[in-house]
Write a protein that holds these residues in place. Structure first.
Motif, PDB file in Angstrom:
ATOM      1  N   LEU A 129      59.610 -54.231 -23.117  1.00 26.04           N
ATOM      2  CA  LEU A 129      59.512 -54.526 -24.539  1.00 26.04           C
ATOM      3  C   LEU A 129      59.198 -53.263 -25.334  1.00 26.04           C
ATOM      4  N   ARG A 130      58.386 -52.418 -24.769  1.00 24.81           N
ATOM      5  CA  ARG A 130      58.064 -51.146 -25.426  1.00 24.81           C
ATOM      6  C   ARG A 130      59.326 -50.305 -25.625  1.00 24.81           C
ATOM      7  N   GLU A 131      60.183 -50.257 -24.602  1.00 20.53           N
ATOM      8  CA  GLU A 131      61.425 -49.490 -24.726  1.00 20.53           C
ATOM      9  C   GLU A 131      62.349 -50.090 -25.780  1.00 20.53           C
ATOM     10  N   VAL A 132      62.368 -51.425 -25.873  1.00 23.15           N
ATOM     11  CA  VAL A 132      63.196 -52.078 -26.898  1.00 23.15           C
ATOM     12  C   VAL A 132      62.718 -51.687 -28.293  1.00 23.15           C
ATOM     13  N   PHE A 133      61.406 -51.723 -28.515  1.00 21.81           N
ATOM     14  CA  PHE A 133      60.857 -51.351 -29.818  1.00 21.81           C
ATOM     15  C   PHE A 133      61.186 -49.900 -30.158  1.00 21.81           C
ATOM     16  N   ILE A 134      61.051 -49.034 -29.183  1.00 21.11           N
ATOM     17  CA  ILE A 134      61.316 -47.613 -29.423  1.00 21.11           C
ATOM     18  C   ILE A 134      62.787 -47.386 -29.744  1.00 21.11           C
ATOM     19  N   GLN A 135      63.678 -48.064 -29.022  1.00 19.46           N
ATOM     20  CA  GLN A 135      65.110 -47.897 -29.281  1.00 19.46           C
ATOM     21  C   GLN A 135      65.495 -48.429 -30.656  1.00 19.46           C
ATOM     22  N   LEU A 136      64.949 -49.571 -31.034  1.00 23.82           N
ATOM     23  CA  LEU A 136      65.231 -50.100 -32.370  1.00 23.82           C
ATOM     24  C   LEU A 136      64.713 -49.155 -33.450  1.00 23.82           C
ATOM     25  N   PHE A 137      63.515 -48.647 -33.256  1.00 24.61           N
ATOM     26  CA  PHE A 137      62.936 -47.711 -34.220  1.00 24.61           C
ATOM     27  C   PHE A 137      63.795 -46.457 -34.341  1.00 24.61           C
ATOM     28  N   ASP A 138      64.197 -45.894 -33.207  1.00 28.99           N
ATOM     29  CA  ASP A 138      65.027 -44.678 -33.236  1.00 28.99           C
ATOM     30  C   ASP A 138      66.369 -44.930 -33.910  1.00 28.99           C
ATOM     31  N   ALA A 139      66.966 -46.117 -33.680  1.00 25.57           N
ATOM     32  CA  ALA A 139      68.265 -46.422 -34.279  1.00 25.57           C
ATOM     33  C   ALA A 139      68.163 -46.517 -35.797  1.00 25.57           C
ATOM     34  N   VAL A 140      67.141 -47.229 -36.297  1.00 25.72           N
ATOM     35  CA  VAL A 140      66.982 -47.366 -37.748  1.00 25.72           C
ATOM     36  C   VAL A 140      66.652 -46.020 -38.381  1.00 25.72           C
ATOM     37  N   ALA A 141      65.775 -45.251 -37.729  1.00 24.60           N
ATOM     38  CA  ALA A 141      65.433 -43.927 -38.263  1.00 24.60           C
ATOM     39  C   ALA A 141      66.652 -43.016 -38.290  1.00 24.60           C
ATOM     40  N   TRP A 142      67.508 -43.118 -37.275  1.00 24.67           N
ATOM     41  CA  TRP A 142      68.725 -42.282 -37.237  1.00 24.67           C
ATOM     42  C   TRP A 142      69.660 -42.631 -38.386  1.00 24.67           C
ATOM     43  N   ILE A 143      69.766 -43.912 -38.739  1.00 24.61           N
ATOM     44  CA  ILE A 143      70.653 -44.330 -39.826  1.00 24.61           C
ATOM     45  C   ILE A 143      70.248 -43.664 -41.137  1.00 24.61           C
ATOM     46  N   PHE A 144      68.955 -43.588 -41.407  1.00 25.10           N
ATOM     47  CA  PHE A 144      68.485 -43.029 -42.677  1.00 25.10           C
ATOM     48  C   PHE A 144      68.312 -41.519 -42.622  1.00 25.10           C
ATOM     49  N   ALA A 145      68.072 -40.974 -41.420  1.00 25.86           N
ATOM     50  CA  ALA A 145      67.789 -39.533 -41.326  1.00 25.86           C
ATOM     51  C   ALA A 145      69.043 -38.695 -41.154  1.00 25.86           C
ATOM     52  N   THR A 146      70.147 -39.276 -40.683  1.00 24.97           N
ATOM     53  CA  THR A 146      71.356 -38.500 -40.414  1.00 24.97           C
ATOM     54  C   THR A 146      72.042 -38.009 -41.690  1.00 24.97           C
ATOM     55  N   PRO A 147      72.277 -38.872 -42.703  1.00 26.70           N
ATOM     56  CA  PRO A 147      72.932 -38.367 -43.918  1.00 26.70           C
ATOM     57  C   PRO A 147      72.002 -37.420 -44.684  1.00 26.70           C
ATOM     58  N   PRO A 148      72.573 -36.556 -45.520  1.00 30.69           N
ATOM     59  CA  PRO A 148      71.734 -35.705 -46.378  1.00 30.69           C
ATOM     60  C   PRO A 148      70.842 -36.560 -47.278  1.00 30.69           C
ATOM     61  N   GLU A 149      69.720 -35.991 -47.650  1.00 31.66           N
ATOM     62  CA  GLU A 149      68.733 -36.743 -48.422  1.00 31.66           C
ATOM     63  C   GLU A 149      69.310 -37.278 -49.731  1.00 31.66           C
ATOM     64  N   LEU A 150      70.066 -36.425 -50.443  1.00 30.05           N
ATOM     65  CA  LEU A 150      70.610 -36.844 -51.734  1.00 30.05           C
ATOM     66  C   LEU A 150      71.650 -37.949 -51.583  1.00 30.05           C
ATOM     67  N   VAL A 151      72.353 -37.964 -50.456  1.00 32.95           N
ATOM     68  CA  VAL A 151      73.311 -39.046 -50.208  1.00 32.95           C
ATOM     69  C   VAL A 151      72.570 -40.373 -50.062  1.00 32.95           C
ATOM     70  N   VAL A 152      71.462 -40.363 -49.327  1.00 29.53           N
ATOM     71  CA  VAL A 152      70.660 -41.584 -49.177  1.00 29.53           C
ATOM     72  C   VAL A 152      70.122 -42.037 -50.526  1.00 29.53           C
ATOM     73  N   VAL A 153      69.662 -41.075 -51.337  1.00 27.34           N
ATOM     74  CA  VAL A 153      69.166 -41.412 -52.675  1.00 27.34           C
ATOM     75  C   VAL A 153      70.267 -42.068 -53.499  1.00 27.34           C
ATOM     76  N   ALA A 154      71.482 -41.525 -53.442  1.00 30.29           N
ATOM     77  CA  ALA A 154      72.587 -42.082 -54.219  1.00 30.29           C
ATOM     78  C   ALA A 154      72.942 -43.489 -53.741  1.00 30.29           C
ATOM     79  N   VAL A 155      72.974 -43.696 -52.427  1.00 31.81           N
ATOM     80  CA  VAL A 155      73.311 -45.018 -51.882  1.00 31.81           C
ATOM     81  C   VAL A 155      72.262 -46.041 -52.288  1.00 31.81           C
TER      82      VAL A 155
END
Length: 314
Positions: free
Chosen positions: A29-55
């Motif tokens: 369960l710990r690994e599941v939580f970590i993988q979900l956290f990493d996936a969501v963080a990757w979605i928001f952290a991958t694009p440039p900051e201003l692109v996220v702001v615009a979206v």
């Protein structure tokens, strides 16, 4: 002779037994939580900051209007300006993962409680217990079972935040007009169809209010989760308190406020049907209803009028 009930020892022994017996489950369960956290963080952290702001600004425009879009953009630019963007992304990922899992658990449980009085009688005291127990207490077993990091923060946040989701979902389902439900039953609709097409749509404002409260309570646990190594803005707040660093504390704290306002307004807009998207849907529905009414009127006008049958002579 001093008399003392060793309740804490019993509970501690119970969690020790859980850790020894089901360590494989909690590790998975710990690994599941970590993988979900990493996936969501990757979605928001991958694009440039201003692109996220615009979206986000475009989403705010569709959800609530231009004022909210402008405020969202300014709030996110403030987070970038105080160099808290990465921490804000981590905190947002933790909140979204924990809130999503809390919603998945609480909404079905609330529906079940609304349709079964026995379940309701069992669930209510449990929810009372979870809401009144201090949040820091959740961290002790979570830390023992899931170790330091994101996982204990997620599980503690889920336990802390799911109570209002259960309560408001049950309240919304029970608050649906019984005559409407009886009308569906009179037409022979299956209970699942009544739930899906009558009760849930009519109870949606209450359910969305519960989801809004889940998100707000999840965000309130961000700082507390920082004590168990969850990082993000909560980690900076904990560091600021430890070092009496007022500058860092205010910057991280105000960034938490920005995230709270954004998440609160977004979820509230979905429950109230606000923004350009809702207006477009209402206009489209009105056009569809007008077209159907015009077609119905045309068919009525083209239908041949019935003539009276000639009378029979005597």
């Amino acid at each position: 002779m001093e008399f003392r009930i060793p309740v804490g020892t019993w509970i501690d022994s119970f969690f020790d037994w859980l850790e020894d017996t089901f360590s494989w489950f909690f590790e998975g369960l710990r690994e599941v939580f970590i993988q979900l956290f990493d996936a969501v963080a990757w979605i928001f952290a991958t694009p440039p900051e201003l692109v996220v702001v615009a979206v986000v600004a475009i989403g705010a425009l569709l959800a609530r209007g231009w004022r909210f879009a402008l405020g969202s953009a300014l709030g996110l630019l403030f987070i970038i300006g105080v160099d808290q963007w990465d921490n804000a992304i981590d905190s947002l990922a933790l909140v979204l993962v924990a809130a999503f899992l809390a919603v998945v658990l609480s909404v079905p449980l609330g529906i079940w409680a609304a349709r079964n009085d026995t379940v309701s009688k069992v669930v209510k005291p449990v929810m009372d217990f979870l809401q009144t127990l201090p949040a820091f207490v959740y961290l002790i077993p979570a830390l023992a079972l899931f170790r330091v990091g994101v996982a204990p923060g997620v599980i503690a946040t889920i336990v802390f935040a799911m109570a209002p989701g259960v309560r408001l979902t049950e309240l919304g389902i029970r608050g649906v007009d019984k005559e409407v439900v009886e009308a569906g039953q009179a037409f022979g609709a299956h209970p699942r169809r009544i739930l899906r097409q009558i009760q849930i749509p009519l109870a949606m404002p209450s359910i969305m209010a519960g989801i809004n409260q889940i998100i707000m309570l999840s965000l309130s646990m961000v700082v507390i989760a920082g004590f168990v190594g969850a990082g993000g803005l909560g980690g900076d707040v904990v560091q600021a308190v430890s070092a009496l660093n007022g500058r860092l504390g205010w910057e991280a704290g105000l960034s938490v406020v920005v995230l709270a306002i954004l998440l609160d307004r977004f979820t509230a807009s979905f429950g109230r049907g606000m923004g350009l998207y809702s207006r477009w849907r209402k206009a489209r529905r009105a056009r569809t209803e007008a077209a159907e009414q015009a077609r119905f009127d045309a068919e009525e006008s083209e239908a041949p009028t019935a003539t009276a049958a000639p009378g029979l002579g005597v």
